[in-house]
Scaffold this motif. Structure first.
Motif, short mmCIF file in Angstrom:
data_model
loop_
_atom_site.label_atom_id
_atom_site.label_comp_id
_atom_site.label_asym_id
_atom_site.label_seq_id
_atom_site.Cartn_x
_atom_site.Cartn_y
_atom_site.Cartn_z
N LEU A 99 -14.60 7.01 3.26
CA LEU A 99 -14.39 5.69 3.85
C LEU A 99 -13.80 4.72 2.84
CD1 LEU A 99 -17.66 5.37 5.99
CD2 LEU A 99 -15.31 5.68 6.84
N ILE A 100 -14.27 4.78 1.58
CA ILE A 100 -13.78 3.87 0.54
C ILE A 100 -12.37 4.24 0.09
CG2 ILE A 100 -14.13 3.13 -1.86
CD1 ILE A 100 -17.20 3.48 -1.28
N PHE A 101 -12.16 5.52 -0.28
CA PHE A 101 -10.90 5.88 -0.94
C PHE A 101 -9.78 6.26 0.03
CE2 PHE A 101 -14.13 6.31 -4.19
CZ PHE A 101 -13.59 5.49 -5.15
N ARG A 102 -10.04 7.08 1.04
CA ARG A 102 -8.99 7.43 1.98
C ARG A 102 -8.97 6.43 3.14
NH1 ARG A 102 -9.84 10.22 -2.26
NH2 ARG A 102 -11.77 11.02 -1.41
N GLY A 103 -10.10 5.85 3.48
CA GLY A 103 -10.16 4.88 4.57
C GLY A 103 -9.61 3.53 4.16
N VAL A 104 -10.33 2.81 3.32
CA VAL A 104 -9.93 1.45 2.94
C VAL A 104 -8.79 1.45 1.91
CG1 VAL A 104 -10.72 -0.72 1.91
CG2 VAL A 104 -12.22 0.54 3.48
N THR A 105 -9.00 2.11 0.76
CA THR A 105 -8.03 2.03 -0.34
C THR A 105 -6.66 2.55 0.06
OG1 THR A 105 -9.86 2.31 -1.90
CG2 THR A 105 -7.63 2.62 -2.76
N MET A 106 -6.60 3.77 0.58
CA MET A 106 -5.30 4.34 0.92
C MET A 106 -4.65 3.59 2.08
SD MET A 106 -4.08 8.30 1.31
CE MET A 106 -4.49 8.59 3.01
N ARG A 107 -5.45 3.21 3.06
CA ARG A 107 -4.90 2.49 4.22
C ARG A 107 -4.29 1.16 3.78
NH1 ARG A 107 -8.55 2.30 9.16
NH2 ARG A 107 -7.71 4.38 9.39
N CYS A 108 -4.99 0.42 2.91
CA CYS A 108 -4.45 -0.86 2.42
C CYS A 108 -3.21 -0.64 1.56
CB CYS A 108 -5.52 -1.62 1.63
SG CYS A 108 -6.82 -2.28 2.68
N ALA A 109 -3.25 0.37 0.70
CA ALA A 109 -2.10 0.66 -0.18
C ALA A 109 -0.88 1.07 0.64
CB ALA A 109 -2.47 1.75 -1.18
N ARG A 110 -1.11 1.77 1.77
CA ARG A 110 0.00 2.22 2.62
C ARG A 110 0.77 1.06 3.24
NH1 ARG A 110 2.99 5.15 3.63
NH2 ARG A 110 2.74 6.14 5.64
N LYS A 111 0.14 -0.11 3.31
CA LYS A 111 0.83 -1.28 3.87
C LYS A 111 1.93 -1.78 2.94
CE LYS A 111 -3.08 -2.74 6.65
NZ LYS A 111 -4.18 -3.65 6.82
N ALA A 112 1.78 -1.48 1.63
CA ALA A 112 2.75 -1.99 0.65
C ALA A 112 3.51 -0.88 -0.08
CB ALA A 112 2.02 -2.85 -0.38
N PRO A 149 4.89 3.47 -0.41
CA PRO A 149 5.12 4.74 0.29
C PRO A 149 3.89 5.65 0.13
CG PRO A 149 6.42 4.64 -1.74
CD PRO A 149 5.76 3.31 -1.57
N PHE A 150 3.74 6.61 1.04
CA PHE A 150 2.55 7.45 1.05
C PHE A 150 2.28 8.10 -0.31
CE2 PHE A 150 1.00 11.86 1.32
CZ PHE A 150 -0.34 11.55 1.50
N TRP A 151 3.31 8.69 -0.93
CA TRP A 151 3.08 9.44 -2.17
C TRP A 151 2.48 8.55 -3.25
CZ3 TRP A 151 5.50 8.19 -6.74
CH2 TRP A 151 6.61 7.35 -6.65
N LEU A 152 2.92 7.31 -3.33
CA LEU A 152 2.41 6.38 -4.35
C LEU A 152 1.00 5.89 -3.99
CD1 LEU A 152 3.24 5.17 -7.02
CD2 LEU A 152 4.33 3.29 -5.79
N ALA A 153 0.78 5.60 -2.72
CA ALA A 153 -0.55 5.20 -2.26
C ALA A 153 -1.55 6.33 -2.49
CB ALA A 153 -0.51 4.83 -0.77
N ASN A 154 -1.09 7.57 -2.29
CA ASN A 154 -1.96 8.73 -2.48
C ASN A 154 -2.33 8.90 -3.95
OD1 ASN A 154 -3.45 10.89 -1.45
ND2 ASN A 154 -1.80 12.34 -1.77
N ILE A 155 -1.36 8.75 -4.84
CA ILE A 155 -1.65 8.84 -6.28
C ILE A 155 -2.61 7.74 -6.70
CG2 ILE A 155 -0.63 8.55 -8.59
CD1 ILE A 155 1.85 10.06 -7.48
N MET A 156 -2.39 6.53 -6.18
CA MET A 156 -3.25 5.41 -6.55
C MET A 156 -4.70 5.63 -6.11
SD MET A 156 -2.97 1.40 -5.53
CE MET A 156 -4.18 1.46 -4.23
N GLN A 157 -4.90 6.02 -4.85
CA GLN A 157 -6.26 6.22 -4.38
C GLN A 157 -6.92 7.40 -5.09
OE1 GLN A 157 -7.72 8.83 -2.53
NE2 GLN A 157 -5.85 9.98 -2.22
N ALA A 158 -6.15 8.45 -5.42
CA ALA A 158 -6.70 9.61 -6.13
C ALA A 158 -7.11 9.22 -7.56
CB ALA A 158 -5.69 10.75 -6.14
N ALA A 159 -6.30 8.37 -8.21
CA ALA A 159 -6.63 7.90 -9.56
C ALA A 159 -7.92 7.07 -9.54
CB ALA A 159 -5.48 7.10 -10.14
N LEU A 160 -8.04 6.20 -8.55
CA LEU A 160 -9.27 5.41 -8.42
C LEU A 160 -10.48 6.30 -8.11
CD1 LEU A 160 -7.88 2.32 -6.47
CD2 LEU A 160 -8.63 2.39 -8.86
N PHE A 161 -10.26 7.31 -7.28
CA PHE A 161 -11.31 8.27 -6.95
C PHE A 161 -11.76 9.02 -8.22
CE2 PHE A 161 -12.32 12.60 -5.03
CZ PHE A 161 -13.54 12.22 -4.48
#
Length: 193
Positions: free
Chosen positions: A72-85, A87-99
């Motif tokens: 819920l935190i990393f793929r739900g909130v973090t990735m979803r919010c990052a996807r608004k600004a 591209p997927f690949w960058l949002a995915n790297i960001m949420q994975a780094a935070l995870f």
């Protein structure tokens, strides 16, 4: 009505688990060879946390509560919010780094980053956080009960077999997931007419 699940996608998730666990073990072993002090810190953290004792509460936490909350935190909130600004690949790297950082130790952080990439992919491509939750839950289930699995002999032949199983599991898991996704998209587009 749009459908979210397909049996091939679920089978793909299940088949990804052994490959993911073996890959995580290789990441731990390689990292420990480079930085043995990190492995010591990792082991001390687990021993002092009490999570190595298999009780109902540790199983409930590690197999159910942690995967659901972390998804819920990393793929739900973090990735979803990052996807608004992003591209997927960058949002995915960001949420994975935070995870990875969330796990607060280098060994677990490195393999959690790799796992986070896969979880982000499965969540995004599956169109549902339930896929990444399921994979995360099964990954933690395997890790929690791995102590009851037979120990893999320390030999070249055993290592080769594990590498083959890992590769086949990862490739077959992703192929099944993609095939199910394609069939689901086809079924959903047909049901629109």
């Amino acid at each position: 009505a749009k459908k979210t699940f397909h049996p091939l996608m679920i089978a793909g998730i299940i088949i990804l688990v052994p490959g993911g666990q073996f890959a995580a073990n290789y990441i731990v072993n390689i990292t420990a060879m480079i930085r043995p002090d990190w492995l010591d810190q990792y082991n001390q953290l687990f021993e002092s946390s009490g999570i190595t004792d298999l009780t109902f509460l540790t199983i409930l936490y590690s197999v159910i509560l942690a995967p659901i909350c972390e998804e819920l935190i990393f793929r739900g909130v973090t990735m979803r919010c990052a996807r608004k600004a992003l591209p997927f690949w960058l949002a995915n790297i960001m949420q994975a780094a935070l995870f990875g950082l969330f796990h607060l130790n280098w060994i677990q952080g490195i393999y959690a980053f790799a796992l986070g990439i896969v979880l982000g992919y499965v969540c995004e491509r599956g169109g549902s956080i339930y896929y990444s939750m399921g994979l995360h839950l099964l990954f933690n289930l395997w890790g929690t009960f791995a102590v009851f699995l037979p120990e893999i002999p320390d030999s070249i032949a055993a290592s080769i077999i594990v590498i083959i199983v890992m590769i086949v599991s990862l490739v077959a898991g992703f192929v099944l997931f993609a095939a199910g996704r394609k069939k689901l998209a086809s079924r959903n587009s047909q049901s629109l007419y």
